[in-house]
Design a protein around this motif. Sequence first.
Motif, PDB file in Angstrom:
ATOM      1  N   ILE A   9     -17.985   4.994  -0.331  1.00  0.00           N
ATOM      2  CA  ILE A   9     -18.190   4.983   1.101  1.00  0.00           C
ATOM      3  C   ILE A   9     -16.968   6.286   1.418  1.00  0.00           C
ATOM      4  O   ILE A   9     -17.185   7.133   2.538  1.00  0.00           O
ATOM      5  CB  ILE A   9     -17.859   3.795   1.723  1.00  0.00           C
ATOM      6  N   ALA A  10     -15.926   6.342   1.157  1.00  0.00           N
ATOM      7  CA  ALA A  10     -14.821   7.178   1.644  1.00  0.00           C
ATOM      8  C   ALA A  10     -15.033   8.513   1.061  1.00  0.00           C
ATOM      9  O   ALA A  10     -14.694   9.491   1.846  1.00  0.00           O
ATOM     10  CB  ALA A  10     -13.336   6.526   0.890  1.00  0.00           C
ATOM     11  N   ASP A  11     -15.718   8.756  -0.251  1.00  0.00           N
ATOM     12  CA  ASP A  11     -15.541  10.083  -0.861  1.00  0.00           C
ATOM     13  C   ASP A  11     -16.980  10.503  -1.339  1.00  0.00           C
ATOM     14  O   ASP A  11     -17.188  11.636  -1.673  1.00  0.00           O
ATOM     15  CB  ASP A  11     -14.822  10.108  -1.925  1.00  0.00           C
ATOM     16  N   GLY A  12     -17.902   9.786  -1.451  1.00  0.00           N
ATOM     17  CA  GLY A  12     -19.265  10.130  -1.606  1.00  0.00           C
ATOM     18  C   GLY A  12     -19.391   9.963  -3.262  1.00  0.00           C
ATOM     19  O   GLY A  12     -18.443   9.429  -3.943  1.00  0.00           O
ATOM     20  N   LEU A  13     -20.550  10.337  -3.560  1.00  0.00           N
ATOM     21  CA  LEU A  13     -20.684  10.270  -5.385  1.00  0.00           C
ATOM     22  C   LEU A  13     -20.242  11.663  -5.880  1.00  0.00           C
ATOM     23  O   LEU A  13     -20.673  12.717  -6.196  1.00  0.00           O
ATOM     24  CB  LEU A  13     -22.318  10.294  -5.319  1.00  0.00           C
ATOM     25  N   SER A  14     -18.844  11.370  -6.112  1.00  0.00           N
ATOM     26  CA  SER A  14     -17.881  12.284  -6.712  1.00  0.00           C
ATOM     27  C   SER A  14     -17.354  11.974  -8.170  1.00  0.00           C
ATOM     28  O   SER A  14     -17.669  10.912  -8.543  1.00  0.00           O
ATOM     29  CB  SER A  14     -17.181  12.903  -5.895  1.00  0.00           C
ATOM     30  N   THR A  15     -16.463  12.900  -8.520  1.00  0.00           N
ATOM     31  CA  THR A  15     -15.615  12.437  -9.712  1.00  0.00           C
ATOM     32  C   THR A  15     -14.944  11.283  -9.412  1.00  0.00           C
ATOM     33  O   THR A  15     -14.480  10.370 -10.506  1.00  0.00           O
ATOM     34  CB  THR A  15     -14.831  13.606 -10.090  1.00  0.00           C
ATOM     35  N   THR A  16     -14.326  11.192  -8.287  1.00  0.00           N
ATOM     36  CA  THR A  16     -13.421  10.050  -7.934  1.00  0.00           C
ATOM     37  C   THR A  16     -14.292   8.599  -8.053  1.00  0.00           C
ATOM     38  O   THR A  16     -13.574   7.647  -8.485  1.00  0.00           O
ATOM     39  CB  THR A  16     -12.587  10.095  -6.329  1.00  0.00           C
ATOM     40  N   PHE A  17     -15.335   8.628  -7.524  1.00  0.00           N
ATOM     41  CA  PHE A  17     -16.306   7.612  -7.830  1.00  0.00           C
ATOM     42  C   PHE A  17     -16.302   7.131  -9.357  1.00  0.00           C
ATOM     43  O   PHE A  17     -16.352   5.772  -9.453  1.00  0.00           O
ATOM     44  CB  PHE A  17     -17.554   7.753  -7.162  1.00  0.00           C
ATOM     45  N   LEU A  51     -14.856  -4.894  -4.063  1.00  0.00           N
ATOM     46  CA  LEU A  51     -15.810  -3.860  -4.584  1.00  0.00           C
ATOM     47  C   LEU A  51     -15.160  -2.389  -4.623  1.00  0.00           C
ATOM     48  O   LEU A  51     -15.548  -1.647  -3.870  1.00  0.00           O
ATOM     49  CB  LEU A  51     -17.121  -3.752  -4.053  1.00  0.00           C
ATOM     50  N   PRO A  52     -14.276  -2.140  -5.563  1.00  0.00           N
ATOM     51  CA  PRO A  52     -13.513  -0.810  -5.491  1.00  0.00           C
ATOM     52  C   PRO A  52     -14.452   0.327  -5.672  1.00  0.00           C
ATOM     53  O   PRO A  52     -14.198   1.246  -4.727  1.00  0.00           O
ATOM     54  CB  PRO A  52     -12.474  -0.957  -6.590  1.00  0.00           C
ATOM     55  N   PRO A  53     -15.407   0.366  -6.446  1.00  0.00           N
ATOM     56  CA  PRO A  53     -16.336   1.643  -6.415  1.00  0.00           C
ATOM     57  C   PRO A  53     -17.200   2.012  -5.088  1.00  0.00           C
ATOM     58  O   PRO A  53     -17.278   2.946  -4.627  1.00  0.00           O
ATOM     59  CB  PRO A  53     -17.273   1.343  -7.845  1.00  0.00           C
ATOM     60  N   LEU A  54     -17.416   0.842  -4.480  1.00  0.00           N
ATOM     61  CA  LEU A  54     -18.239   0.804  -3.438  1.00  0.00           C
ATOM     62  C   LEU A  54     -17.216   1.540  -2.293  1.00  0.00           C
ATOM     63  O   LEU A  54     -17.790   2.396  -1.516  1.00  0.00           O
ATOM     64  CB  LEU A  54     -18.835  -0.392  -2.902  1.00  0.00           C
ATOM     65  N   ALA A  55     -15.913   1.265  -2.091  1.00  0.00           N
ATOM     66  CA  ALA A  55     -15.073   1.852  -1.072  1.00  0.00           C
ATOM     67  C   ALA A  55     -14.797   3.223  -1.433  1.00  0.00           C
ATOM     68  O   ALA A  55     -14.632   4.021  -0.339  1.00  0.00           O
ATOM     69  CB  ALA A  55     -13.898   0.963  -1.398  1.00  0.00           C
ATOM     70  N   VAL A  56     -14.734   3.475  -2.752  1.00  0.00           N
ATOM     71  CA  VAL A  56     -14.553   5.098  -2.932  1.00  0.00           C
ATOM     72  C   VAL A  56     -15.971   5.728  -2.647  1.00  0.00           C
ATOM     73  O   VAL A  56     -15.724   6.925  -2.017  1.00  0.00           O
ATOM     74  CB  VAL A  56     -14.200   5.030  -4.599  1.00  0.00           C
ATOM     75  N   ALA A  80      -8.490   2.732  -5.623  1.00  0.00           N
ATOM     76  CA  ALA A  80      -9.553   2.844  -4.412  1.00  0.00           C
ATOM     77  C   ALA A  80      -8.942   2.592  -2.843  1.00  0.00           C
ATOM     78  O   ALA A  80      -9.186   3.248  -2.081  1.00  0.00           O
ATOM     79  CB  ALA A  80     -10.689   1.367  -4.535  1.00  0.00           C
ATOM     80  N   LEU A  81      -7.802   1.788  -2.993  1.00  0.00           N
ATOM     81  CA  LEU A  81      -6.903   1.970  -1.826  1.00  0.00           C
ATOM     82  C   LEU A  81      -6.285   3.251  -1.799  1.00  0.00           C
ATOM     83  O   LEU A  81      -6.205   3.575  -0.669  1.00  0.00           O
ATOM     84  CB  LEU A  81      -6.010   0.752  -2.078  1.00  0.00           C
ATOM     85  N   TYR A  82      -5.763   3.830  -2.741  1.00  0.00           N
ATOM     86  CA  TYR A  82      -5.386   5.075  -2.617  1.00  0.00           C
ATOM     87  C   TYR A  82      -6.291   6.067  -2.096  1.00  0.00           C
ATOM     88  O   TYR A  82      -5.940   6.852  -1.028  1.00  0.00           O
ATOM     89  CB  TYR A  82      -5.134   5.769  -3.929  1.00  0.00           C
ATOM     90  N   ILE A  83      -7.379   6.115  -2.597  1.00  0.00           N
ATOM     91  CA  ILE A  83      -8.563   7.079  -1.840  1.00  0.00           C
ATOM     92  C   ILE A  83      -8.736   6.843  -0.491  1.00  0.00           C
ATOM     93  O   ILE A  83      -8.827   7.599   0.313  1.00  0.00           O
ATOM     94  CB  ILE A  83      -9.810   6.953  -3.060  1.00  0.00           C
ATOM     95  N   VAL A  84      -8.989   5.528  -0.108  1.00  0.00           N
ATOM     96  CA  VAL A  84      -9.426   5.038   1.171  1.00  0.00           C
ATOM     97  C   VAL A  84      -8.382   5.581   2.061  1.00  0.00           C
ATOM     98  O   VAL A  84      -8.506   6.192   3.081  1.00  0.00           O
ATOM     99  CB  VAL A  84      -9.427   3.413   1.316  1.00  0.00           C
ATOM    100  N   PHE A  85      -7.032   5.351   1.798  1.00  0.00           N
ATOM    101  CA  PHE A  85      -5.854   5.725   2.564  1.00  0.00           C
ATOM    102  C   PHE A  85      -5.542   7.035   2.601  1.00  0.00           C
ATOM    103  O   PHE A  85      -5.232   7.806   3.634  1.00  0.00           O
ATOM    104  CB  PHE A  85      -4.659   5.011   2.108  1.00  0.00           C
ATOM    105  N   SER A  86      -5.860   7.805   1.435  1.00  0.00           N
ATOM    106  CA  SER A  86      -5.631   9.323   1.521  1.00  0.00           C
ATOM    107  C   SER A  86      -6.595  10.022   2.301  1.00  0.00           C
ATOM    108  O   SER A  86      -6.342  10.968   2.781  1.00  0.00           O
ATOM    109  CB  SER A  86      -5.618   9.804   0.187  1.00  0.00           C
ATOM    110  N   ARG A  87      -7.842   9.516   2.093  1.00  0.00           N
ATOM    111  CA  ARG A  87      -8.837  10.393   2.874  1.00  0.00           C
ATOM    112  C   ARG A  87      -8.830   9.942   4.414  1.00  0.00           C
ATOM    113  O   ARG A  87      -9.012  10.749   5.215  1.00  0.00           O
ATOM    114  CB  ARG A  87     -10.271   9.421   2.401  1.00  0.00           C
ATOM    115  N   ARG A  88      -8.001   8.750   4.818  1.00  0.00           N
ATOM    116  CA  ARG A  88      -7.840   8.497   6.179  1.00  0.00           C
ATOM    117  C   ARG A  88      -7.048   9.372   6.880  1.00  0.00           C
ATOM    118  O   ARG A  88      -7.173   9.986   8.002  1.00  0.00           O
ATOM    119  CB  ARG A  88      -7.314   7.132   6.351  1.00  0.00           C
TER     120      ARG A  88
END
Length: 61
Positions: free
Chosen positions: A23-31, A16-21, A49-57
């Motif tokens: 969780i990682a970034d909130g309701l933003s443009t990236t979502f 569920l890529p949008p859900l992961a984004v 989504a994987l890029y966002i999860v790992f870059s936020r980490r």
Amino acid sequence: MSTATTLINTIIAIFLPPLAVFIADGLSTTFFIDLLLTFFAWIPGVLFALYIVFSRRHSSV
């Protein structure tokens, strides 16, 4: 983020890529970008989504 959280977010990003984004970034443009990518083609949504999860980490450390 801990290792367990990153692992869970990675699994969520695959199924569920949008859900992961969200969780990682909130309701933003990236979502919304990931939502569109997932809607039009699932693989680009997963990759983004994987890029966002790992870059936020790494940026929160």
